[in-house]
Enzyme design. Structure first.
Site, short mmCIF file in Angstrom:
data_model
loop_
_atom_site.label_atom_id
_atom_site.label_comp_id
_atom_site.label_asym_id
_atom_site.label_seq_id
_atom_site.Cartn_x
_atom_site.Cartn_y
_atom_site.Cartn_z
N SER A 3 -10.55 0.56 7.03
CA SER A 3 -9.87 0.56 5.72
C SER A 3 -9.22 -0.76 5.32
O SER A 3 -8.73 -0.88 4.21
CB SER A 3 -8.81 1.67 5.69
OG SER A 3 -9.43 2.94 5.63
N LYS B 174 0.84 -1.20 0.00
CA LYS B 174 0.00 0.00 0.00
C LYS B 174 0.87 1.25 0.00
O LYS B 174 1.91 1.29 0.68
CB LYS B 174 -0.92 -0.01 1.23
CG LYS B 174 -1.94 1.12 1.26
CD LYS B 174 -2.89 0.98 2.45
CE LYS B 174 -3.91 2.10 2.49
NZ LYS B 174 -4.86 1.96 3.61
N SER C 43 -9.95 2.52 2.69
CA SER C 43 -8.99 3.18 1.81
C SER C 43 -8.07 2.21 1.09
O SER C 43 -7.40 2.59 0.12
CB SER C 43 -8.15 4.16 2.63
OG SER C 43 -7.34 3.47 3.58
#
Length: 376
Positions: A182, A78, A158
Site C-alpha cells: 500500500s 493518511k 491503499s
C-alpha cells in the site's frame, strides 16, 4: 511569488531555514492548491485553520533560530493515523465521525519536529484495496494522464490519497502505510517515492489496525532524499508498541548521498515472471543498467518461496483483520445501527458500517480462524 508547492521537501526546509519565505506563505499556497484540486478527491478532511496556526507557530520558532528538522513543512496525513481533535475514520462508515482524543506516535513525532498538518488523506477502507475505490468518500483520481487521453486513472492503493496529493503538489510529502503493497504500489502508479521500512522501525501506536504483524508506517514523497528526511522523523522506539524496535534511527539522508557504489544487489529471477509486458521488462533492464553504471555489483539470486507470498498473505492478513476489526461493534465508538436486540445491533452495525471488500476479507479471515480450517 514563486510557486512554492512545486518545491521538494528538502528545498522547502532549506528555504524556510534561510527565511526565503515563511511557513505561512507556503502553507497558504498549499491550502489554495487543495481547494482548487478537490476533483482529485485526495483529501477527506481539510484543516486550513489548524495548518495556518501551526505555520505561524513555526515561523515564530524559525525567527528565533529554533525549530525541529521539519519546521514549517506542510504535510498530508493518511486517514489511518489518529490525530487528536481531527476526524479519523480509515475511510470507513463503521467509524462514523470518530474524533480521537490522542495522537498517533508517528504524527506526534512529526509535530514535535515542527511539521504542519494540511489535512487527512483518502485511502481504501481500512487499507483494504489496491485502487482506492473502497473508500467511503469515493475514489481518488491520479493527477497523471495517458498521452492524448483525459480519462481518470487510479493512483493505486491503499495510500492513493497520499500518492496523488504528493504527485499533484498538494503537500510537500505525506504519511502512508503498507500491509501488502500500500506504499510501494501507489508510489509506482504516481511517479513518487515510497518506502516500506523494516517492521518495527516506526511505531504502530495510534494507527488504525488492519493486520498487526504486517502493518508498517512509511512516507511517500517527491524524491528519495525527501523520503529519507520524512522517514527519519517518523521513526522512533515506542514503549506503547510492543513490536517497536529499540534501535538507533540512522541518518538516511546522508546515506542517500553516498549512492550504491560497492554494493552487491541481488536480482531475484522469480520477480521476472511469465506474461510480464515488454514495457515493464525493459524498465527492469534499465534499472539494472543504472545500478551497474552507479557502481553496484549485480548478482542473480533465487527466492524460491516467492510463489507462496500471496497465498500466505491471504491467510495472515484476513485472519488478523478478522480479529482486529471485531472491536467495531457499535458499542464503544463510531457508528451504531440499533437493532431489536444486542445481537441484531451487532449484525446491523457491522453490515451497514463495513464496505463489501472489508466484509469479504473479514469472512475469509473468520473462516481461516475457524477450528475446522485450522486443523486442515
Amino acid at each position: 511569488m514563486t510557486e512554492l508547492t512545486k518545491l521538494t521537501l528538502a528545498a522547502a526546509l532549506d528555504g524556510l531555514k534561510a527565511k526565503e519565505f515563511s511557513s505561512r506563505e507556503i502553507t497558504q499556497q498549499f491550502v489554495d492548491a487543495i481547494e482548487g484540486a478537490r476533483t482529485l478527491n485526495a483529501y477527506v478532511v481539510e484543516t486550513p485553520e489548524k495548518a495556518l496556526a501551526m505555520a505561524d507557530a513555526s515561523d515564530a520558532r524559525l525567527a528565533k533560530g529554533e525549530g525541529g528538522k521539519l519546521e514549517g513543512a506542510p504535510l498530508g496525513i493518511k486517514d489511518l493515523y489518529c490525530t487528536k481533535g481531527v476526524r479519523t475514520t480509515a475511510c470507513s462508515n463503521i467509524l462514523g465521525a470518530f474524533t480521537p482524543t490522542y495522537e498517533s506516535t508517528v504524527t506526534q513525532n512529526l509535530w514535535d519536529e515542527g511539521a504542519v498538518m494540511l489535512g487527512k488523506l483518502n485511502m481504501d477502507e481500512f487499507a483494504m484495496g489496491s485502487s482506492n475505490e473502497t473508500s467511503r468518500f469515493g475514489n481518488v483520481i491520479n493527477p497523471w494522464r495517458r498521452k492524448g487521453d483525459n480519462q481518470g486513472l487510479t493512483p493505486g492503493g491503499s495510500s492513493g490519497g497520499s500518492a496523488a496529493s504528493v504527485a499533484a503538489d498538494l503537500c510537500l510529502a505525506a504519511t502512508a502505510s503498507d500491509t501488502g503493497g500500500s506504499i510501494r504500489q501507489p508510489a509506482a502508479f504516481t511517479g513518487t517515492v515510497g518506502i516500506k521500512p523494516t517492521y518495527g522501525r516506526a511505531s504502530r501506536y495510534g494507527m488504525v489496525a488492519f493486520a498487526s504483524s504486517l502493518d508498517q508506517a512509511g512516507p511517500i514523497s517527491k524524491t528519495v532524499e525527501d523520503s529519507a528526511i520524512l522517514l527519519k522523523a517518523m521513526c522512533s522506539h515506542d514503549p506503547k508498541d510492543s513490536t517497536s524496535l529499540s534501535v538507533e534511527t540512522p541518518d538516511w539522508r546522508s546515506d542517500v548521498s553516498k549512492g550504491v557504489k560497492g554494493m552487491r544487489i541481488g536480482i531475484p529471477k522469480e520477480y521476472r515472471m511469465e506474461g510480464m509486458s515488454d514495457e515493464i521488462d525493459k524498465l527492469w533492464e534499465q534499472g539494472i543498467v543504472w545500478l551497474k553504471a552507479a557502481g553496484a555489483e549485480i548478482v542473480d539470486i533465487s527466492l524460491p518461496h516467492t510463489k507462496y507470498a500471496l497465498p500466505a498473505y491471504y491467510i495472515v492478513a484476513p485472519a488478523e483483520a478478522s480479529s482486529n476489526l471485531a472491536r467495531y461493534d457499535g458499542m464503544r465508538y463510531g457508528a451504531r445501527i440499533a437493532g431489536e436486540n444486542l445481537t441484531a445491533t451487532y449484525e446491523d452495525t457491522r453490515a451497514g458500517g463495513f464496505g463489501a471488500e472489508v466484509q469479504r476479507r473479514l469472512m475469509i479471515g473468520t473462516y481461516v480462524l475457524s477450528s475446522g480450517y485450522y486443523d486442515a
